[in-house]
Scaffold this motif. Sequence first.
Motif, PDB file in Angstrom:
ATOM      1  N   GLY A 111       0.828  -1.202   0.000  1.00 36.84           N
ATOM      2  CA  GLY A 111       0.000   0.000   0.000  1.00 36.84           C
ATOM      3  C   GLY A 111       0.859   1.247   0.000  1.00 36.84           C
ATOM      4  N   VAL A 112       0.351   2.263   0.641  1.00 32.30           N
ATOM      5  CA  VAL A 112       1.049   3.552   0.654  1.00 32.30           C
ATOM      6  C   VAL A 112       1.671   3.774   2.018  1.00 32.30           C
ATOM      7  N   GLU A 113       2.895   4.207   2.020  1.00 29.81           N
ATOM      8  CA  GLU A 113       3.519   4.653   3.264  1.00 29.81           C
ATOM      9  C   GLU A 113       4.019   6.065   3.046  1.00 29.81           C
ATOM     10  N   LEU A 114       3.728   6.941   3.968  1.00 28.65           N
ATOM     11  CA  LEU A 114       4.182   8.329   3.840  1.00 28.65           C
ATOM     12  C   LEU A 114       4.689   8.799   5.186  1.00 28.65           C
ATOM     13  N   TRP A 115       5.861   9.355   5.184  1.00 22.72           N
ATOM     14  CA  TRP A 115       6.276  10.104   6.371  1.00 22.72           C
ATOM     15  C   TRP A 115       6.911  11.391   5.927  1.00 22.72           C
ATOM     16  N   ALA A 116       6.741  12.405   6.737  1.00 20.35           N
ATOM     17  CA  ALA A 116       7.274  13.705   6.368  1.00 20.35           C
ATOM     18  C   ALA A 116       7.696  14.438   7.618  1.00 20.35           C
ATOM     19  N   ASP A 117       8.743  15.217   7.444  1.00 17.30           N
ATOM     20  CA  ASP A 117       9.268  16.017   8.533  1.00 17.30           C
ATOM     21  C   ASP A 117       9.186  17.472   8.091  1.00 17.30           C
ATOM     22  N   PHE A 118       8.594  18.302   8.934  1.00 17.26           N
ATOM     23  CA  PHE A 118       8.324  19.681   8.516  1.00 17.26           C
ATOM     24  C   PHE A 118       9.206  20.662   9.267  1.00 17.26           C
ATOM     25  N   ASP A 119       9.437  21.766   8.626  1.00 18.09           N
ATOM     26  CA  ASP A 119      10.183  22.820   9.278  1.00 18.09           C
ATOM     27  C   ASP A 119       9.231  23.963   9.615  1.00 18.09           C
ATOM     28  N   SER A 152      -5.503   8.342  11.518  1.00 16.86           N
ATOM     29  CA  SER A 152      -4.762   7.524  10.567  1.00 16.86           C
ATOM     30  C   SER A 152      -3.275   7.844  10.530  1.00 16.86           C
ATOM     31  N   TYR A 153      -2.826   8.855  11.249  1.00 13.63           N
ATOM     32  CA  TYR A 153      -1.380   9.083  11.264  1.00 13.63           C
ATOM     33  C   TYR A 153      -0.899   9.226  12.687  1.00 13.63           C
ATOM     34  N   SER A 154       0.391   9.130  12.871  1.00 14.17           N
ATOM     35  CA  SER A 154       0.941   9.178  14.210  1.00 14.17           C
ATOM     36  C   SER A 154       2.223   9.986  14.199  1.00 14.17           C
ATOM     37  N   ALA A 155       2.658  10.354  15.351  1.00 13.28           N
ATOM     38  CA  ALA A 155       3.885  11.135  15.476  1.00 13.28           C
ATOM     39  C   ALA A 155       4.892  10.344  16.294  1.00 13.28           C
ATOM     40  N   PRO A 156       5.692   9.511  15.643  1.00 11.58           N
ATOM     41  CA  PRO A 156       6.675   8.730  16.393  1.00 11.58           C
ATOM     42  C   PRO A 156       7.701   9.639  17.067  1.00 11.58           C
ATOM     43  N   ARG A 169       5.636  13.134  10.929  1.00 12.17           N
ATOM     44  CA  ARG A 169       4.351  12.445  10.932  1.00 12.17           C
ATOM     45  C   ARG A 169       4.472  11.213  10.042  1.00 12.17           C
ATOM     46  N   TYR A 170       3.785  10.162  10.464  1.00  9.85           N
ATOM     47  CA  TYR A 170       3.915   8.900   9.759  1.00  9.85           C
ATOM     48  C   TYR A 170       2.533   8.304   9.558  1.00  9.85           C
ATOM     49  N   GLY A 171       2.241   7.876   8.363  1.00 10.51           N
ATOM     50  CA  GLY A 171       0.938   7.265   8.125  1.00 10.51           C
ATOM     51  C   GLY A 171       1.028   6.226   7.021  1.00 10.51           C
ATOM     52  N   THR A 172       0.186   5.217   7.108  1.00  9.73           N
ATOM     53  CA  THR A 172       0.169   4.208   6.055  1.00  9.73           C
ATOM     54  C   THR A 172      -1.259   3.912   5.653  1.00  9.73           C
ATOM     55  N   LEU A 173      -1.412   3.513   4.420  1.00  7.54           N
ATOM     56  CA  LEU A 173      -2.700   3.033   3.909  1.00  7.54           C
ATOM     57  C   LEU A 173      -2.454   1.637   3.352  1.00  7.54           C
ATOM     58  N   PRO A 174      -2.635   0.606   4.174  1.00  7.80           N
ATOM     59  CA  PRO A 174      -2.247  -0.729   3.706  1.00  7.80           C
ATOM     60  C   PRO A 174      -3.092  -1.221   2.537  1.00  7.80           C
TER      61      PRO A 174
END
Lengths: 688, 573
Positions: free
Chosen positions: A139-147, A180-184, A196-201
Amino acid sequence: MFKCCLHSQLQFRSETSLESDHLMGSREPIVLIFLILISTYESSAKGGIAEELNEEFTEGLLLRPLPDRKVLAHFHFQSSVPPTRIYGRHHHLFPKSIYQLVNKFRVREMELSFTQGRWNYERWGGYDPISSSSAKPPGVELWADFDVPLDQVDDSWRNLTHALSGLFCASINFLEHSTSYSAPQWSFHSFAGKLRYGTLPREAVCTENLTPWLKLLPCRDKAGLSALMDRPSIYKGYYHSQRLHLTSDDFGTAKSNAGTMLEQTLTVVLQPNTLGARAMVSGKTLQPSWSLNSLFGRKVHGKCSVSKSSNVYVQFEQNLVSELKEVRKKSEAPESGILIHDDFGNNTIFEMSASPDRVVKEVENLQKEDSSILLEFLVEDYNDSKPFDLGLRWKLPVVWSCQQAPLHASRFLMGSGNERGAIAISLKSLSSNNTPTVGCCEKGSQLRINIFQVVPWYVKVYYHTLKVFIDGELQSTMENIEKIHISPSEDKVSPGVMEMILRLPCGVITAALTLEFDKGFLHIDEYPPDANQGFDIPSAVVSFTDFQASASFEDNLLNKLPILNELQERKHVISYTEVLLVPLTTPDFSMPYNVITITCTVFALYFGSLLNVLRRRVGEEERRLKSKAAKKKGPLTSLLSKLSAKLKGRPVEPPETPSTSPSLINNKLVLKVILVAGIAAGWQYYFR
Amino acid sequence: MIYPPPLNLVQFSFLAISEQYLSILTQTPIRLINYRFRYRSPPPFREIDDLSTAIESSPILFPCHFRAVFVNFDPNSYTADQLSISVQAHMAKFAAKNSPACGTCASNVTVSVTLDSNSNCISNGNNVDWKCGALNEFKFAEKHEDGLLDEDFASLLDNNSGAKVYTVVAVKTEQEEVRAVVGKYRHAWIMGRIFEEEAIEKIAEIFVNVFMNGGKEEGLIHGEFMPLGADGRIVLSFNLLNADPHNWIYDWDFQEIDENLLSPVIDALKPLADVSVESQVLYHTPKSSFSFWDDRLDSYIFSTKDLPFFVNSNEWHLDTSVAAGGLSKILQFVVYVPSAKECPLQLQLPNGEISTTNGFISPMWGGIVVWNPSACLTDSKIKHPLRYKISSEDSRKLFEVFMGQLRQLFGLKSDGLFVGASGTSILLASERGFSEWELDVLSRQHSCFNLLQCGTTLGSLSRLVQSLPRMIIMDDIGKQVKYSLEAARLTLSNALLGIYDASAESSRQARLLAEDAFYHPSMMSVSYYSFEHCFAVYSPFFLPVSLHVLLAVLREWKRYKQESKKYYAWKAK
């Protein structure tokens, strides 16, 4: 090195032609053009070296035969742009949409992957850089780090998911809900709070996702290595993962010149077309032979004209290399030549259709005897009239296995029924003698394993039930867990997140974690379509922090090539577990309508009978019957009237009995009253 | 009387159960609806209707102030008042030719006239600040440079009062040739041996057709199709397309173009729109239709009738911008570098001539220019394609074409000439792309168009809401509609006062709010519970019941007929 040679050669050639020019006086214009050509080529090449701050695009393809008769193809494209404050905001190579995305949402780092199929860690390896970086959960995995300031991170994430879902024709926007997303905090990647990290299996991946991904490449799939991406051949593979990794330090205070870098990889595992029966040599099956044309159905017609480098690599893994040596020893006379210096185009074990332009050997580390080998092919030298079609044909059967991760991670569900269950993560040593676990044990240290798991809120995990089993025996949790961070799920607000570092003794064979959970209920609106299929729990990420999945190559010149940089990047060994499918209790979605229908029917019956009773004129009917009885009728007519009376639902009253005793009716009445009362009593008894 | 008692009992038990069911039956859908939306706040229908009728019945017209200055004319032949009246009469004649378009000047224009001759200086009207005799210092015969003259006039006519007055100066000189020039500011001048009647006609034409209508001709883009987003933003997206990078790769220094050439234009357009610029270079982008070789012209020809097939939307990933909001307008400007197979590529006009700009526009989409590399005819069998940079001179030329295209997209003339009934006038081009009087015309049209759009949007919104009485409208929408109406009213009052900028600004606000209300997310999800749906759900009840009722009615009717027949028979006896 080769490039240098080429340059010097060209220089030499241009000098000679210059000399000849002087000598001969006037020459034909073609020579002049050639001269100009070379000089511009030279100047551009020199300019590229002198002026570091320019946009760059490179492409590369790595092919690797896999032990289970498959072939791994790993495409790697990289576009980079210097920082805005130096270079400005107009580009000629870097995709505009990505640049705008980075600037609008102030993305510092981002990774998006679309995957179909599951990476087979046991057969395809779990220790090398490709399996650590390109093996992704389905599926889809997305993580992003923002400034951005901490309180704006969630907004940026939401906007980013919407922008990406528009850009890639996928339902990434489902990741906008806080459920649907989390902040590890620390386990996934070490960014403080802004990741932020989220997946759509369950996201289906297909061409509509690949086409926008290709649009980000300057040559799309029109030229260069990406021209190999024939959709049917790519999607019929066993594993398919397209990834987009983005780093930017445009916003950082650090005055680095790294700028923004976009890395796009496509990893596919394909089954070569073995025509007819498997070839057998001395009782063993040969590995299938393949070529680019047979794998992809296409050939490479030269490189993408704007790319800086365009190389194809064939990698022989460490285990394969040692196996090749073995086979060689057996098959031939004790000719103990080192393989590296052999003819790679054609030897006794395999044959390649083109001879490599260069052979790169991995730098031997520690006690490894053999190291993996890369064969480099330059695509630049090929064109339409002479397309590049690399082929590999095996002559002798070879059997080897890939290098494995220290422990094989898998996850499964326990328990039955719709009420509760348990999640188990099991880590198993594959007990082959070449796992690097040995090295760890020699040091006497412990094996540290980082586990990151996100569980949706409707699976209510009881974290106090965490149990650790080592080699089948229950162990104390406190002793084996070095660090743990849990944020419990909140109903309809946030998912549960568990991050932990597990500390295992060295010679461990199996280790398991279990967590019990209750299954929650959802509101009728919250069920997705096809709710009976079950709900997915996203993959857990298991990383082995003591192990680095990186290869270092002998040649320093290679550091310029992004595809090899990717292989050399120092990264932890990471593996993803399976996606779990949890069946939840699902309501009968047609129930409200059923209730309405049955109630309506009952009402309609009641209404009808009431209407009939109200409408009936008993006295009149009796009179009519009497008058009919007065008339003498034949047997046929009386029968007819009986029938019609029956059809009309009236009580048949034979005209012969004009009056019946009321006591008899009263008896019937009493009977019926008793019956109704009994039914009512029964109703009350059973439904209280 | 046989069965009634048990029937009654059954009835009671039924009733007891049905009471419960009835409550479920009737309340569930209502509860479901109320669960999502609390209440419905109807938009002010009457005010919307008032606004749309007000806008549709009469187009918004602005008050305009004109001034004519006659220099060196005989002061005795006409008085200033006479001149003013005759100019107005001529203006009415010109204006009558075309119906009053939206955003032009109202019929009650003011024309003030100044007569400046050597001896005396007469003027009518009150706010005329013409410095009499000032022109005598100029030696007209020596000055032929229009740009310099324009600046001189600008300094002469510079008024600090802020009111926008359009001026035409008619100067009688000894020159044979009569020359009419419209400047970059809000003035024009006519020079030469000219008589009063002639001058009056010319002045009136310049007032009406240039200053009022922007020098438009039939066939040019109508003001309603001004390429402006609802939020007043335009994104100019410049694309350099290399059709086949195997032959050559062209690059440009867009940074330089952006800084030196585009920024004055963006500044000029600021009162009208918020313009942002982006650029990209694309490769492997062939056009979708074919050209043919013409020996006579020694080039590949692409004829005008094939132009709709020039843009290849499959391969040209011009992309919508992420930076632009949903309501912004994106204008694409494309430089097409043909491949070696079809170089040089020329566009052919319908009359057989070759287009001089080698480009074309597509209204509301943007413009395309075909740029042929100078190295067209060199050997194309090059192993490694050459990288070139479009020279700054070439890019300046390209940019000029793009400016013309942008002006055309806004409905303005791009050739710098106005051909009227009384002769040709020269329109001086501003280095900012748009001259001041053109911007005035645009902002008038823009505010008018915005107001029209706002009226129709609000009108359709109110019609939609009225046609679906069960639809629930959020509170926000009502608020947005209210603010939109307020902004629209402000626009109207500003227009009456003749403040162009402010009316453009408030009209943009009105339209934006109206569009926001119309495209509100809660409106988009049509989650209303229709009456038909309700009926469908309860059809298992209504169908059998209606059957019973029908049958009962039939029987009763039959019995009634029988009985009445009997009754008549009895009566007849």
